[in-house]
Enzyme design. Sequence first.
Site, PDB file in Angstrom:
ATOM      1  N   GLN A  85      24.408 -13.180 -20.644  1.00 28.68           N
ATOM      2  CA  GLN A  85      24.393 -14.084 -19.498  1.00 28.68           C
ATOM      3  C   GLN A  85      24.889 -15.462 -19.891  1.00 28.68           C
ATOM      4  OE1 GLN A  85      20.564 -14.505 -17.652  1.00 28.68           O
ATOM      5  NE2 GLN A  85      21.227 -16.145 -16.296  1.00 28.68           N
ATOM      6  N   CYS A  91      20.685 -13.489 -13.805  1.00 28.73           N
ATOM      7  CA  CYS A  91      19.933 -12.518 -14.597  1.00 28.73           C
ATOM      8  C   CYS A  91      19.463 -11.354 -13.744  1.00 28.73           C
ATOM      9  CB  CYS A  91      18.755 -13.188 -15.290  1.00 28.73           C
ATOM     10  SG  CYS A  91      17.590 -13.992 -14.161  1.00 28.73           S
ATOM     11  N   HIS A 245      12.687 -15.419 -14.861  1.00 25.81           N
ATOM     12  CA  HIS A 245      13.808 -14.715 -15.494  1.00 25.81           C
ATOM     13  C   HIS A 245      13.629 -13.212 -15.324  1.00 25.81           C
ATOM     14  CE1 HIS A 245      17.264 -14.485 -18.031  1.00 25.81           C
ATOM     15  NE2 HIS A 245      16.635 -13.997 -19.094  1.00 25.81           N
ATOM     16  N   ASN A 270      16.555  -9.077 -22.971  1.00 32.33           N
ATOM     17  CA  ASN A 270      16.910 -10.305 -22.284  1.00 32.33           C
ATOM     18  C   ASN A 270      18.422 -10.309 -22.043  1.00 32.33           C
ATOM     19  OD1 ASN A 270      17.365 -12.942 -21.452  1.00 32.33           O
ATOM     20  ND2 ASN A 270      15.978 -13.842 -22.969  1.00 32.33           N
ATOM     21  N   TRP A 272      20.279 -12.634 -21.804  1.00 27.76           N
ATOM     22  CA  TRP A 272      20.900 -13.673 -22.626  1.00 27.76           C
ATOM     23  C   TRP A 272      21.383 -13.103 -23.955  1.00 27.76           C
ATOM     24  CZ3 TRP A 272      16.707 -18.114 -22.246  1.00 27.76           C
ATOM     25  CH2 TRP A 272      16.685 -18.601 -20.936  1.00 27.76           C
TER      26      TRP A 272
END
Length: 303
Positions: A85, A91, A245, A270, A272
């Site tokens: 991300q 997300c 998130h 995650n 990310w």
Amino acid sequence: MNYEEDPEGSGLQFWTRDFRTAPVPRKTERPEVAPGQEWTDPNFDKPAIINVNETAHLIEWKRSYEIVPDPVLFHGDACMEDINQGTFGTCWFLSMLANLAEKPKLMKKVIDKNAFKPKTDGIFHCRLWRFGEWEDVYTDDILPVVKGPNELFGAQSKSGTNEMWVSLMEKALAGCHDSYSVAEGGMPSDAYLALTGGVPETVVMEYTNHSVLFQRIVNALKCGAFVTCSTKSGTSLSNGIVPGHAYSLISAHEITKKNGKRVFLLQMRNPWGSDEWTGKWSDKLVFYEIFDSGFLCLHIVYT
């Protein structure tokens, strides 16, 4: 269009449409491009400044081959580890996209290897479930980059610097609303619907018997269902979990400690590609090796 805050406090937003008004034109036909030309979506908003979390970012808009020297759609097969991300709050979509990447047959319904041919007509094509049917979505490959460093501002592939499918899928999502800013904030259940056409179910953990909920997660994963989870916003956490998130939920395990206490472990990723769980059973402890496969592991103990 109306945007409403999630009443459960996740920090995400619901998007609704007033069907009493004229519908927004839908891009269901492939744009016509003259030989040797590249298509640019005339409706897509490309601002020079983008505000995210009350911070202004200077942005340039460039074709994929202006960002990386030799762009490709995929490096081999798509996988969950591709998802990284960027700065946009997508997300809710990317956590589901990561799950989809692990299901090649379902992935092909959304995007295939011929969806984008770099340095040709500049068109990316995918299919999303919208308004009760699969819809062809077309967008250009003009992506936002940080002015100066020439780094992608949005989502990108973590496993290959010139792999573009993650960036282009996020652009396609934004293209459905003609802007990245409108695509920020959403519910993972909406992403499930858009990427599969399936019927999503949202379960609020605090209102559910924890033991029963854990077994439902186990059963869902055994059946091959996609599972994501999201956290509420507004509370600073010291265990590595990010408030407000969304995560991909990969697996679930139950163990019994020597004192007879049941421990429920959820394995998540995650979008990310970083910021792991740092509490009990994290990969700093040897016991985590039983469950570790490269992602953070959330430890939940119910009494």
